[in-house]
Design a protein around this motif. Structure first.
Motif, PDB file in Angstrom:
ATOM      1  N   LYS A 269       0.828  -1.209   0.000  1.00 33.40           N
ATOM      2  CA  LYS A 269       0.000   0.000   0.000  1.00 33.40           C
ATOM      3  C   LYS A 269       0.864   1.262   0.000  1.00 33.40           C
ATOM      4  N   TYR A 270       1.988   1.203   0.685  1.00 33.48           N
ATOM      5  CA  TYR A 270       2.935   2.330   0.690  1.00 33.48           C
ATOM      6  C   TYR A 270       3.483   2.555  -0.725  1.00 33.48           C
ATOM      7  N   ALA A 271       3.885   1.453  -1.378  1.00 31.34           N
ATOM      8  CA  ALA A 271       4.415   1.561  -2.739  1.00 31.34           C
ATOM      9  C   ALA A 271       3.350   2.074  -3.706  1.00 31.34           C
ATOM     10  N   ALA A 272       2.104   1.617  -3.527  1.00 30.47           N
ATOM     11  CA  ALA A 272       1.021   2.072  -4.401  1.00 30.47           C
ATOM     12  C   ALA A 272       0.744   3.561  -4.200  1.00 30.47           C
ATOM     13  N   ALA A 273       0.857   4.034  -2.954  1.00 31.07           N
ATOM     14  CA  ALA A 273       0.649   5.463  -2.683  1.00 31.07           C
ATOM     15  C   ALA A 273       1.729   6.304  -3.340  1.00 31.07           C
ATOM     16  N   LEU A 274       2.979   5.834  -3.275  1.00 32.20           N
ATOM     17  CA  LEU A 274       4.074   6.551  -3.938  1.00 32.20           C
ATOM     18  C   LEU A 274       3.866   6.596  -5.449  1.00 32.20           C
ATOM     19  N   SER A 278       3.423   9.855  -7.794  1.00 31.59           N
ATOM     20  CA  SER A 278       4.306  10.072  -8.944  1.00 31.59           C
ATOM     21  C   SER A 278       3.509  10.304 -10.227  1.00 31.59           C
ATOM     22  N   SER A 279       2.451   9.493 -10.397  1.00 32.63           N
ATOM     23  CA  SER A 279       1.646   9.633 -11.618  1.00 32.63           C
ATOM     24  C   SER A 279       0.865  10.949 -11.648  1.00 32.63           C
ATOM     25  N   ASN A 280       0.596  11.492 -10.443  1.00 33.74           N
ATOM     26  CA  ASN A 280      -0.113  12.763 -10.360  1.00 33.74           C
ATOM     27  C   ASN A 280       0.805  13.963 -10.432  1.00 33.74           C
ATOM     28  N   GLY A 281       2.135  13.684 -10.492  1.00 31.35           N
ATOM     29  CA  GLY A 281       3.094  14.764 -10.634  1.00 31.35           C
ATOM     30  C   GLY A 281       3.419  15.479  -9.341  1.00 31.35           C
TER      31      GLY A 281
END
Length: 282
Positions: A269-274, A278-281
């Motif tokens: 979940k931590y990796a998915a949040a990062l 990142s995808s949102n800039g």
């Protein structure tokens, strides 16, 4: 289907409220456990009727566990089977999940030797034949509200600008306390702030489980099945959580594996949040 009220049957049936049997007692108790992959339902039941118990022992009847959530699932139980494990991919356990145990005939059943019936049926029980695949009885309904222990309930967060480090993990009386020197370290201004705090959760669980071994084992490992009379409130919470996740042993060299099982994939979940940030800039 789940029978929540008395239903009319053209033959005697065993339920906790039925008048068909002199001793109408068919009770079910279920304990729900889970790990990363499976749900486990620990099952115990009591049946008063000797006639019904003989049918089960002779293989003329069977027990079927009915689990009703978003849909109905049916699971045949073997004799003396005390639990079933079901992959999470095959079942959804949500709020108001209901469970009931059914008795079903596996062949045509004559009631001529059923001495457990009430006096009303004794007069013509030799005429009663229940067809194959017919329900012979049903238990009480067990209801789960969907609340399963979550590891984050073990934690508190506090802000302390006087810390000599950015973050400090403290093992309190009942909780694992995460002290932050600066508010921005909590990521409250970012989406998925709870997931971004997961590395601190991981650190706290590591520290708490290491102390758990020291408090309750030999410094290297502890058998969770043999522990009783725990005193420390935080250790009691950890022990309960580990047993719910079907963990039997905690060792210094399997702490990371145990954290994975009890924490519901916090690193993923931590990796998915990062990745989302990142995808949102951001």
């Amino acid at each position: 289907m789940i029978y929540k009220k008395d239903a009319n049957f053209p033959y005697p049936i065993l339920t906790n409220t039925s008048t068909s049997y002199e001793n109408s007692h068919f009770t079910l108790d279920v304990q729900l456990h889970e790990n990363v992959y499976n749900y486990r339902f620990d099952i115990s039941y009591e049946i008063d009727s000797d006639f019904i118990k003989r049918l089960l022992e002779q293989g003329k009847a069977q027990l079927i566990l009915v689990i009703q959530s978003k849909d109905n699932k049916f699971y045949k139980l073997k004799q003396y089977e005390s639990y079933i494990e079901i992959p999470k991919s095959r079942i959804s356990v949500s709020k108001r999940t209901t469970i009931q145990l059914h008795l079903q005939s596996k062949e045509d059943i004559s009631y001529i030797d059923n001495n457990d019936l009430s006096e009303f049926y004794q007069q013509f029980k030799d005429e009663i034949i229940v067809p194959k695949n017919t329900i012979l009885g049903f238990s009480n309904v067990v209801i789960f509200d969907g609340s399963i222990t979550k590891p984050l309930e073990l934690f508190e967060k506090k802000l302390n600008p006087n810390l000599l480090s950015d973050v400090k993990i403290e093992l309190g009386n009942e909780t694992i306390i995460i002290h932050y020197k600066h508010e921005q370290l909590q990521f409250n201004n970012l989406p998925k702030s709870n997931s971004l705090n997961n590395p601190y959760i991981y650190m706290g669980l590591q520290k708490a489980l290491q102390r758990f071994i020291v408090n309750n084992g030999d410094g290297e490992q502890v058998d969770l099945d043999e522990i009783d009379n725990l005193i420390d409130p935080l250790d009691i919470k950890l022990h309960t959580l580990m047993r719910k996740k079907m963990i039997n042993e905690l060792r210094i060299d399997n702490i990371d594996e145990v954290i994975y099982k009890i924490s519901d994939r916090i690193i993923e979940k931590y990796a998915a949040a990062l990745k989302e940030l990142s995808s949102n800039g951001n």
